[in-house]
Design an enzyme around this catalytic site. Structure first.
Site, PDB file in Angstrom:
ATOM      1  N   TRP A 106      36.901  43.321 -23.356  1.00  0.00           N
ATOM      2  CA  TRP A 106      36.241  42.304 -24.168  1.00  0.00           C
ATOM      3  C   TRP A 106      36.747  40.912 -23.815  1.00  0.00           C
ATOM      4  O   TRP A 106      36.448  40.448 -22.706  1.00  0.00           O
ATOM      5  CB  TRP A 106      36.265  42.662 -25.657  1.00  0.00           C
ATOM      6  CG  TRP A 106      37.566  42.834 -26.363  1.00  0.00           C
ATOM      7  CD1 TRP A 106      38.140  41.963 -27.250  1.00  0.00           C
ATOM      8  CD2 TRP A 106      38.453  43.973 -26.331  1.00  0.00           C
ATOM      9  NE1 TRP A 106      39.318  42.472 -27.751  1.00  0.00           N
ATOM     10  CE2 TRP A 106      39.531  43.695 -27.210  1.00  0.00           C
ATOM     11  CE3 TRP A 106      38.455  45.181 -25.632  1.00  0.00           C
ATOM     12  CZ2 TRP A 106      40.586  44.582 -27.428  1.00  0.00           C
ATOM     13  CZ3 TRP A 106      39.507  46.080 -25.847  1.00  0.00           C
ATOM     14  CH2 TRP A 106      40.551  45.776 -26.726  1.00  0.00           C
ATOM     15  N   ASP A 107      37.471  40.203 -24.692  1.00  0.00           N
ATOM     16  CA  ASP A 107      37.834  38.803 -24.418  1.00  0.00           C
ATOM     17  C   ASP A 107      38.368  38.641 -23.001  1.00  0.00           C
ATOM     18  O   ASP A 107      39.347  39.290 -22.617  1.00  0.00           O
ATOM     19  CB  ASP A 107      38.914  38.328 -25.388  1.00  0.00           C
ATOM     20  CG  ASP A 107      38.455  38.302 -26.825  1.00  0.00           C
ATOM     21  OD1 ASP A 107      37.290  38.631 -27.092  1.00  0.00           O
ATOM     22  OD2 ASP A 107      39.268  37.953 -27.702  1.00  0.00           O
ATOM     23  N   ALA A 155      44.258  37.616 -27.224  1.00  0.00           N
ATOM     24  CA  ALA A 155      43.803  36.736 -26.157  1.00  0.00           C
ATOM     25  C   ALA A 155      44.719  35.539 -25.908  1.00  0.00           C
ATOM     26  O   ALA A 155      45.494  35.116 -26.768  1.00  0.00           O
ATOM     27  CB  ALA A 155      42.390  36.254 -26.447  1.00  0.00           C
ATOM     28  N   ARG A 157      46.706  32.014 -33.074  1.00  0.00           N
ATOM     29  CA  ARG A 157      46.550  32.798 -31.847  1.00  0.00           C
ATOM     30  C   ARG A 157      45.760  32.035 -30.788  1.00  0.00           C
ATOM     31  O   ARG A 157      45.385  30.893 -30.953  1.00  0.00           O
ATOM     32  CB  ARG A 157      45.872  34.124 -32.172  1.00  0.00           C
ATOM     33  CG  ARG A 157      44.523  34.030 -32.876  1.00  0.00           C
ATOM     34  CD  ARG A 157      43.965  35.435 -33.091  1.00  0.00           C
ATOM     35  NE  ARG A 157      42.661  35.452 -33.719  1.00  0.00           N
ATOM     36  CZ  ARG A 157      42.429  35.786 -34.981  1.00  0.00           C
ATOM     37  NH1 ARG A 157      43.432  36.105 -35.781  1.00  0.00           N
ATOM     38  NH2 ARG A 157      41.198  35.806 -35.462  1.00  0.00           N
ATOM     39  N   ASP A 158      45.523  32.736 -29.682  1.00  0.00           N
ATOM     40  CA  ASP A 158      44.665  32.291 -28.582  1.00  0.00           C
ATOM     41  C   ASP A 158      45.191  31.049 -27.866  1.00  0.00           C
ATOM     42  O   ASP A 158      44.485  30.044 -27.723  1.00  0.00           O
ATOM     43  CB  ASP A 158      43.244  32.017 -29.086  1.00  0.00           C
ATOM     44  CG  ASP A 158      42.585  33.223 -29.732  1.00  0.00           C
ATOM     45  OD1 ASP A 158      43.115  34.329 -29.560  1.00  0.00           O
ATOM     46  OD2 ASP A 158      41.555  33.056 -30.410  1.00  0.00           O
ATOM     47  N   GLU A 208      37.781  30.551 -33.003  1.00  0.00           N
ATOM     48  CA  GLU A 208      38.453  31.406 -32.033  1.00  0.00           C
ATOM     49  C   GLU A 208      38.363  30.865 -30.608  1.00  0.00           C
ATOM     50  O   GLU A 208      37.438  30.170 -30.233  1.00  0.00           O
ATOM     51  CB  GLU A 208      37.854  32.810 -32.081  1.00  0.00           C
ATOM     52  CG  GLU A 208      38.077  33.510 -33.417  1.00  0.00           C
ATOM     53  CD  GLU A 208      37.909  35.006 -33.320  1.00  0.00           C
ATOM     54  OE1 GLU A 208      38.936  35.712 -33.357  1.00  0.00           O
ATOM     55  OE2 GLU A 208      36.765  35.478 -33.208  1.00  0.00           O
TER      56      GLU A 208
END
Length: 441
Positions: free
Chosen positions: A51-52, A129, A208-209, A279
């Protein structure tokens, strides 16, 4: 912390805001809707959910090309797992390609000499991610350390982390990324500019990210977070339900340019009263304009706002400028109404006259009003309807603060700057309306 926006949700320190007024303009148009996606002839790896994804990039943000290869990193799990469970065991793997179309999986990024996933990673029970930097022969793999190592029950603690020291090797057989790696926690939330897990009152907690970014002003990590909104705040006109939706785009700066050493700065953007999850934030600079892109879900918009699973964007004249939503609302690319969850986790990069947008093929042949309804399907149907591989690359035209979907390339097609775009306005399989062919607007 006080509200300085008359209840529109803009929290103190003059952080630019994505407001309810902006979000009220959200609507699908021919300029923002991507074509219908159909399954590719074959996924990158049928043994994996993928996915990501993100690109291995040079320090200036361009796509790294190493001995003729380009590299993507992605969150992965075994395809035997129900797709909805994949986040609980996510591991970062890499793939490489010589032409940007045909990809070969290379295994876990963090592995030991025996090819096994490293057993000495000190942070988290799983990886979410991030981004990847290739600098002077060294790989810096930024990621979200989620949970606690060896936890009996999954937790959702999140910290920005980096593994550095990796190297890239190429030979007649292909490309590999090798350790040894040194893992470090870069930063966590401070409870003042960025909400801690203990402070969270929202539906989903985020910190995150991490996304590496550098320009002439400095070296940075951009990331997803939440803005602290104390109970009793005047934000959102005092509406407590809306206050629980408090997403933000954070930024940390390196004082020396060291890509492992960062300190928190004020957020670039907040979405208090609008959306809980901004995100995978990332930045593209074109003609002196800073374009900030995020992905978000239909279900993470605050009460009273109808949004979509989509790519959203904002523009400013400088990195720390007054970001304004693109297309007046922020909507850049979304899925068709009859396939609302077909793609997600969009990543934008510059290709000369156009922007190219990668994402992953999410749930298709599925038009129920909520993604939660996937769990109501029989398990074989949950697996069948999950793409789990890169989606077609979307082509975007940009004119100042306006954007327009121009067409698509093949699934996962990653073009380098010197490689020409196809001459056809729509190149690939799919359409805007489900009739089986592309229709230019």
């Amino acid at each position: 912390m006080t509200d300085d926006s008359g209840g529109r949700g803009r929290i103190s320190r003059n952080t630019p805001a994505w407001t309810r007024e902006h979000a009220a303009r959200l609507a699908r148009t021919d300029d923002t809707v991507a074509p219908i996606i159909y399954p590719p002839e074959s996924p990158i790896d049928p043994e994996l959910h993928l996915w990501d994804t993100w690109l291995l990039r040079d320090r200036d943000g361009s796509v790294a090309e190493i001995d003729g290869y380009r590299v993507i990193l992605a969150l992965t799990s075994t395809s035997a797992l129900l797709p909805g469970k994949r986040h609980d065991v996510a591991t970062i793997r890499y793939s490489y390609s010589a032409d940007g179309k045909n990809w070969h999986t290379g295994g876990p990024v963090f592995k030991n000499d025996a090819g096994e996933i490293e057993g000495d990673r000190p942070f988290g029970s799983r990886q979410w991610a991030g981004s990847a930097l290739y600098d002077d022969g060294t790989v810096y793999a930024y990621y979200t350390a989620s949970g606690q190592r060896d936890e009996a029950e999954l937790s959702y603690t999140q910290r920005l982390a980096v593994g550095h020291g990796g190297t890239v090797h190429t030979d007649s057989e292909g490309l590999s990324i090798e350790g040894p790696w040194t893992h470090e926690i870069i930063t966590g939330p401070d409870g003042d500019r960025y909400e801690t897990e203990a402070q969270s009152r929202g539906m989903i907690y985020t910190f995150r990210d991490p996304w590496f970014f550098e320009d002439e002003t400095g070296t940075y990590l951009v990331f997803e977070a939440n803005t602290p909104v104390p109970e009793g705040s005047a934000a959102c006109g005092g509406d407590q339900a809306q206050q629980e939706f408090n997403g933000s785009v954070g930024i940390a700066e390196s004082p020396t340019g060291d890509p492992t050493d960062f300190g928190l700065r004020e957020p670039l953007l907040d979405a208090v009263c609008v959306n809980q999850e901004l995100e995978r934030p990332h930045i593209v600079v074109r003609d002196g304009t800073y374009y900030l892109f995020i992905s978000s879900h239909m279900h993470t918009f605050a009460p009273g706002i109808e949004g979509y699973d989509a790519l959203y964007g904002f523009a400013a004249d400088s990195l720390f400028g007054e970001y304004e939503p693109l297309n007046d609302s922020g909507l850049v690319v979304t899925n068709p109404a009859n396939a609302p969850f077909q793609a997600y986790s969009w990543l934008v990069y510059d290709h000369g006259d156009e922007l190219l947008v990668n994402s992953f093929f999410n749930y298709y042949d599925f038009d129920r009003p909520s993604l939660d309804d996937v769990a109501l399907l029989p398990e074989p149907e949950q697996r069948r309807r999950f793409g789990g591989t890169p989606a077609p690359t979307v082509r975007i035209g940009v004119d100042g603060r306006r954007t327009r979907v121009l067409g698509v390339l093949d699934h996962g097609h990653l073009l380098l700057p010197h490689e020409p775009l196809p001459s056809s306005p729509f190149d690939g399989r799919g359409d805007r309306d489900g009739r089986g062919s592309y229709h230019s607007t």
